[in-house]
Design an enzyme around this catalytic site. Structure first.
Site, PDB file in Angstrom:
ATOM      1  N   LYS A   1      -9.990   1.486  10.238  1.00  0.00           N
ATOM      2  CA  LYS A   1      -9.833  -0.043   9.858  1.00  0.00           C
ATOM      3  C   LYS A   1      -9.964  -1.295  11.316  1.00  0.00           C
ATOM      4  O   LYS A   1     -10.595  -2.738  10.945  1.00  0.00           O
ATOM      5  CB  LYS A   1      -9.225  -0.446   9.063  1.00  0.00           C
ATOM      6  CG  LYS A   1      -8.773   0.172   8.198  1.00  0.00           C
ATOM      7  CD  LYS A   1      -7.382   0.139   6.985  1.00  0.00           C
ATOM      8  CE  LYS A   1      -7.000   1.049   5.975  1.00  0.00           C
ATOM      9  NZ  LYS A   1      -7.914   1.226   5.065  1.00  0.00           N
TER      10      LYS A   1
ATOM     11  N   HIS B   1       0.694  -1.465  -0.524  1.00  0.00           N
ATOM     12  CA  HIS B   1       0.049  -0.002   0.232  1.00  0.00           C
ATOM     13  C   HIS B   1       0.766   1.639   0.201  1.00  0.00           C
ATOM     14  O   HIS B   1       1.883   1.349   0.610  1.00  0.00           O
ATOM     15  CB  HIS B   1      -1.086  -0.355   1.212  1.00  0.00           C
ATOM     16  CG  HIS B   1      -1.892   1.561   1.512  1.00  0.00           C
ATOM     17  ND1 HIS B   1      -1.469   2.670   1.828  1.00  0.00           N
ATOM     18  CD2 HIS B   1      -3.461   0.948   1.232  1.00  0.00           C
ATOM     19  CE1 HIS B   1      -2.733   2.816   1.563  1.00  0.00           C
ATOM     20  NE2 HIS B   1      -4.025   2.792   1.657  1.00  0.00           N
TER      21      HIS B   1
ATOM     22  N   ASP C   1       2.838  -3.438   8.091  1.00  0.00           N
ATOM     23  CA  ASP C   1       1.627  -2.943   8.479  1.00  0.00           C
ATOM     24  C   ASP C   1       1.159  -3.737   8.462  1.00  0.00           C
ATOM     25  O   ASP C   1       0.195  -4.282   7.196  1.00  0.00           O
ATOM     26  CB  ASP C   1       1.517  -2.230   6.675  1.00  0.00           C
ATOM     27  CG  ASP C   1       0.422  -1.307   6.634  1.00  0.00           C
ATOM     28  OD1 ASP C   1      -0.227  -0.983   7.222  1.00  0.00           O
ATOM     29  OD2 ASP C   1       0.568  -0.811   5.160  1.00  0.00           O
TER      30      ASP C   1
ATOM     31  N   CYS D   1      -4.766   2.530  -3.496  1.00  0.00           N
ATOM     32  CA  CYS D   1      -3.396   2.980  -3.227  1.00  0.00           C
ATOM     33  C   CYS D   1      -2.258   1.568  -3.039  1.00  0.00           C
ATOM     34  O   CYS D   1      -1.776   1.885  -2.418  1.00  0.00           O
ATOM     35  CB  CYS D   1      -3.882   3.401  -2.185  1.00  0.00           C
ATOM     36  SG  CYS D   1      -4.245   4.679  -2.166  1.00  0.00           S
TER      37      CYS D   1
ATOM     38  N   GLN E   1      -4.689  -4.133   7.580  1.00  0.00           N
ATOM     39  CA  GLN E   1      -5.550  -5.548   7.630  1.00  0.00           C
ATOM     40  C   GLN E   1      -5.534  -6.490   8.306  1.00  0.00           C
ATOM     41  O   GLN E   1      -6.144  -7.012   8.347  1.00  0.00           O
ATOM     42  CB  GLN E   1      -5.033  -5.838   5.903  1.00  0.00           C
ATOM     43  CG  GLN E   1      -5.997  -4.778   4.854  1.00  0.00           C
ATOM     44  CD  GLN E   1      -7.134  -3.678   4.905  1.00  0.00           C
ATOM     45  OE1 GLN E   1      -7.839  -4.706   5.738  1.00  0.00           O
ATOM     46  NE2 GLN E   1      -7.257  -2.243   4.920  1.00  0.00           N
TER      47      GLN E   1
END
Length: 480
Positions: free
Chosen positions: A252, A144, A226, A394, A229
């Site tokens: 999120k 991302h 990261d 993105c 998610q």
């Protein structure tokens, strides 16, 4: 004609023994209560339908427990850390307790530090600023933009060796080959940090973190994940995985109140360049020098987002309280049902990064024949009350690698998603490809929209000028 239920007769059973089977599986409802679950939206045929939110990967709805917690503490809100007033002391205690909950949720080690940020992007930019001078950073091309641009933008001083140099490593065709490429690159030169996604925001796939960490640490390289998610959808622990840093977003993680977090090893964060210059980050200031605080205060200048931190902590506590394996089983059942349904439709292609990837989270990206993704998304919304994402998410380099440079459609599930939402999407796409859309659509300032749309606006203050400004606010879909 095969019904949706018949089409998925075995999908839930294929998800594993922990998932309900038979009729119970088909009736799978939300795992946790979320706000807005009963919200209805108008359709172009004059009817309305309960909104099917299949866009959780972009921003997830607030948990009902989070909304209740914010309402509970809002009357107690006051300034924090330096206030002598009673409510200031209460707010400070709530803020610092929230920091502890956030750290505990991601399995922080005893000497780790948790910094409250705005979101994952904010967290990774902060981390990019504390990598020691001259330290090289390794990043993959599937990331991302939040985990690509901070490193590329800060790749300065390459010739002199005084700056931070970023290497973008192309992935290979398989997970196994990508791990080999990582091993070779880590052996080629010393790296201070390897940063990678914990789960792709495009396909839900990931590299096996245990193997990545072992390779990196063997080479003397730290690992940042990261977790945008990953953290909301899978149990994750810094201590158990030996990952050095994790970044994630409240919006999120079912707490859309403007807070995120960076959690990890203290040394770089204690001594690195302060992220913001301002009050709260300093011990003492003179006109000729400044003495900075250690982390976390060093990187939290200004008035912090107290309510955002409390909301994120509540979301963390609510998710952590679920029975072991319940979250994974819920999402795996829905994801497999979704993929099974999409792959049964002639003309729909589901995107995958690696054929040997395992255990993806509930994020599925696909194309629908030669139809523009923006048109598909507009149709799903206007004619079926379904919210999905379209564009390049993105992650432009990854979409190009997947052969979708012009964008795709993404459906993503969460704790509030039901089987009905998934089945409605599959049925709507089947109708689109067999009968076509019922309404007429046009592109206005780069956005697909219903031509001569007569749907009424929801009755909420602040939307008076929406009809005149919506297209301009949307922007070009390919920049998404």
């Amino acid at each position: 004609m095969t019904t949706v239920t018949e089409l998925f007769a075995c999908a839930d059973e294929a998800s594993g023994a922990a998932v309900p089977t038979g009729r119970a599986a088909f009736d799978r409802g939300p795992l946790l209560a979320v706000t807005g679950a009963s919200t209805t939206v108008p359709l172009v045929d004059g009817t309305s339908r309960t909104y099917a939110n299949l866009d959780c990967a972009a921003s997830a709805p607030a948990l009902a427990s989070v909304a209740a917690r914010v309402a509970e503490v809002l009357p107690l809100y006051a300034s924090v850390h330096r206030g002598a007033g009673y409510l200031s002391q209460v707010s400070t205690a709530l803020y610092e307790a929230s920091r502890q909950s956030i750290a505990r949720f991601v399995g922080a080690r005893e000497d780790d530090v948790a910094i409250v940020t705005r979101n994952t992007t904010d967290s990774l930019n902060l981390l990019a600023g504390v990598v020691p001078e001259g330290g090289a950073v390794l990043v993959l091309d599937v990331e991302h933009h939040a985990n690509l641009l901070p490193w590329v933008q800060r790749s300065t001083g390459a010739r002199s060796g005084t700056g931070r140099v970023a290497t973008v490593l192309p992935i290979a065709e398989t997970v196994a080959a990508t791990l080999d490429a990582l091993r070779d690159e880590l052996a080629r030169r010393p790296y201070a940090l390897l940063t990678l996604t914990g789960a792709s925001n495009v396909t839900g796939e990931s590299l096996p973190l245990d193997r990545v960490v072992a390779l990196a640490h063997a080479a003397g390289t730290r690992v940042a994940v990261d977790g945008a998610q990953l953290v909301p959808h899978r149990g994750f622990s810094l201590a158990a995985s030996d990952v050095d840093y994790v970044a994630f977003s409240g919006h999120k993680t079912y707490a859309p109140f403007g807070a995120g977090a960076l959690v990890g090893r203290r040394d770089w964060l204690d001594t690195g360049t302060p992220y913001l210059a301002g009050g709260g980050a300093v011990r003492d200031v003179r006109t000729d020098r400044t003495v900075w605080q250690p982390a976390p205060a060093r990187h939290e200048a200004g008035s912090p987002n107290v309510l955002g931190a409390i909301a994120l902590a509540q979301a963390c506590d609510t998710l952590a309280a679920l029975p072991a394996g319940a979250l994974e089983a819920h999402e795996q059942a829905l994801r497999e049902r979704l993929v099974t349904g999409l792959e049964a439709i002639d003309g729909v292609r589901v995107a995958r990064i690696w054929p040997d990837a395992v255990d993806p989270v509930g994020v599925v990206t696909f194309t629908v024949g030669d139809l523009n993704p923006g048109l598909v998304a507009a149709y799903l919304s206007a004619e079926h009350g379904i919210g999905v994402r379209d564009g390049r998410f993105c992650a432009h380099p990854l979409l190009a690698r997947l052969g979708a440079s012009h964008g795709a459609v993404r459906a993503s599930v969460g704790v509030g998603t039901t089987v009905e939402h998934v089945d409605r999407l599959v049925a709507a796409l089947t109708t689109l490809l067999t009968r076509g859309p019922a309404a007429s659509y046009e592109v206005v300032d780069g956005c697909w929209t219903v031509a001569d749309d007569t749907r009424p606006l929801v009755e909420v203050r602040g939307l008076d000028h929406l009809a005149a400004t919506a297209a301009a606010a949307c922007g070009p879909a390919l920049d998404d």
